[in-house]
Design an enzyme around this catalytic site. Structure first.
Site, short mmCIF file in Angstrom:
data_model
loop_
_atom_site.label_atom_id
_atom_site.label_comp_id
_atom_site.label_asym_id
_atom_site.label_seq_id
_atom_site.Cartn_x
_atom_site.Cartn_y
_atom_site.Cartn_z
N LYS A 239 33.13 -9.48 12.98
CA LYS A 239 32.79 -9.06 14.33
C LYS A 239 33.10 -7.55 14.39
O LYS A 239 32.38 -6.95 14.93
CB LYS A 239 33.42 -9.93 15.18
CG LYS A 239 32.77 -11.12 15.75
CD LYS A 239 33.22 -11.30 17.18
CE LYS A 239 32.19 -12.48 17.50
NZ LYS A 239 32.61 -13.31 18.62
N ARG A 240 34.20 -7.22 13.88
CA ARG A 240 34.63 -5.96 14.20
C ARG A 240 33.72 -4.78 13.45
O ARG A 240 33.71 -3.68 13.70
CB ARG A 240 36.17 -5.92 13.58
CG ARG A 240 36.73 -4.95 12.68
CD ARG A 240 38.01 -5.14 12.18
NE ARG A 240 38.08 -6.12 11.16
CZ ARG A 240 37.99 -5.39 9.92
NH1 ARG A 240 38.06 -3.98 9.67
NH2 ARG A 240 37.95 -6.15 8.97
#
Ligand code: GLU
Length: 468
Positions: A239-240
């Site tokens: 996600k990051r």
């Protein structure tokens, strides 16, 4: 050669993320590029982790991307009886056997094998015991103990493992449920799958699955394993890195064809071409073009691809999307007050610059608000709406009011004429006018903007700016 049947077989334990979507796309392209079929199987055997929401989310995302499948969706959990029937057949034909070794015992076997520097695996204690069914008994495959099992991976080339390395894997757990490898083989066979393209986290399962095909005397499909996607820091994509679920990109106002194009290029290439239509992808796709090393996700490139599609898209379609996004924000009723035909005229002015639909909606606000709600930025007002500028605006106002209708040419004639007449520079006039009509927000060129804004709004905005 038989017709290509390729499949996507997600486990519905979460949303369809970028990696899963790419796998689905390649499998879909494999089928479509060969005029074959693409089938969808939801591997919902993990009852605790598979949710209805996740199933819907996968189906929605596939349909948004246009990865349409052929035939009915197959739900793996519904095939449990069939899986068990195949297991029984394997027991009958001597290719599988019951085993009552406890978990502790098997763990101990593995441990001592490791200590002795051997591959940790089940040691075959029950292979020849001819046990029947019973409580706490699993069913294992009687795997060949010599020779090797190999296949030609569509992506990685030839792969082969010594059979001595492979375990007598469990086919049926002691609670009666079939295991993943068994279920996948039976379903792929029953669905007529001829080519399996999947993530390379499954590459170690493939020789094991081939053993099951061989034991059943079934045709073995062709396999291909796509390397994973990494973040820019070369770590597993997460996600990051901006690796969201596919539908998050929809919410961010990406176009599905841009997502398809970006994902296709992530691990596949066709010369140096960057942008492909769907038809071109189908025409050119070949698993040989799939790279064997992990691809790196690049959000900036992804944005660029999306902006290219934003520029090319039909304004009518973009206008509908803008209306749709507006309705999500302010509700259907409020959004319906906006004239769609007006938005259709605004869109082409913003297409060269808007990166996404959300961005387009943001940039179109200056067109959509009425003069009474237009926000004037303090900084721009101070800088460009000086008393000198206001005097200019008053003169220009008369000229705009004298026009029946503002067009590109009439706006140009008024502004250029005024500049020449007064011996000014264009920006001396352009900036106050721009501030007056946009409040200082970034906006398209005046010759394009004012005709779309229309005479009434233009005049009203200039008047309001004079009064500020
Ligand atoms: N259900 C598996 C997964 O989502 C894929 C199985 C397969 O493609 O064979 O990882």
């Amino acid at each position: 050669m038989s017709k290509t049947v390729s499949r996507f077989a997600p486990s519905p334990t979460g949303f369809l993320h970028i990696g899963g979507a790419r796998t689905a796309l390649f499998a879909w392209l494999l089928a479509r590029s060969e005029g074959g079929e693409f089938v969808l199987r939801i591997e919902d055997t993990d009852r605790e982790r598979s949710t209805k929401e996740a199933i819907d989310a996968i189906i929605d995302a596939m349909s948004w991307l246009g990865l349409e499948h052929d035939g009915e969706i197959v739900f793996q959990s519904k095939n449990a009886d069939r899986h068990n029937q195949v297991i029984d057949q394997l027991i009958e034909s001597g290719h599988a056997y019951y085993c009552d070794c406890s978990k502790e015992k098997v763990d101990a076997m593995r441990e001592s094998a490791m200590k002795e520097g051997r591959k940790p695996k089940y040691d075959g204690t029950c292979r020849e015991r001819n046990l029947g069914p019973g409580e706490d008994r699993v069913v294992r495959l009687k795997a060949p103990q010599s020779g090797s099992t190999g296949f030609r991976d569509m992506v990685k080339g030839p792969i082969s493992v010594e059979n001595s390395e492979l375990d007598d894997m469990i086919l049926r757990r002691s609670d009666g449920t079939p295991t993943y490898n068994l279920a996948v083989v039976v379903d792929d066979h029953d669905m007529g799958v001829t080519r399996v393209l999947r993530g390379d986290d499954h590459v170690n399962n493939t020789p094991r699955q081939i053993l099951i095909y061989n034991a059943m005397n079934w045709d073995v499909p062709e396999f291909g394993h796509v390397p994973m996607i990494l973040g820019p820091d070369k770590k597993k994509l997460s996600k990051r890195h901006g690796a969201l679920s596919v539908m998050e990109y929809e919410k961010m106002g990406y176009l599905p064809e841009a997502v398809i194009n970006y994902l296709a290029r992530l691990g596949w290439s066709h010369g140096d071409q960057e942008l492909f239509t769907r038809e071109e992808l189908i025409k050119y796709f070949n698993p040989e073009g799939l790279g064997n090393s992990p691809s790196v996700f690049d959000l900036t490139k992804f944005e660029w691809v999306n902006s290219q599609y934003m520029q090319q898209a039909d304004p009518e379609r973009i206008a509908d999307l803008v209306m749709d996004f507006l309705a999500r924000e302010v509700g259907e009723e409020e959004a319906a007050k906006v004239d769609r035909e007006y938005v259709v005229k605004v869109v082409p002015l913003l297409q060269p610059r808007a990166k996404s639909i959300v961005d387009m909606l943001e940039q179109s606000r200056v067109f959509l608000v009425d003069v009474s709600h237009l926000h004037y930025e303090e900084k721009a007002v101070k800088k460009f709406l000086t008393s000198e500028a206001k005097a200019m605006l008053e003169e220009l106002l008369v000229r705009f009011e004298a026009e029946e209708k503002l067009t590109h040419d009439s706006v140009e004639a008024i502004l250029k004429g005024y500049v020449t007449e007064k011996g000014l520079k264009f920006k001396d006039v352009g900036q106050p006018v721009r501030t007056a009509v946009s409040g200082g927000a970034p906006s398209p060129g005046l010759y394009d903007m004012l005709p779309v804004l229309g005479k009434a709004q233009t005049v009203a905005r200039i008047k309001r700016a004079i009064e500020l």
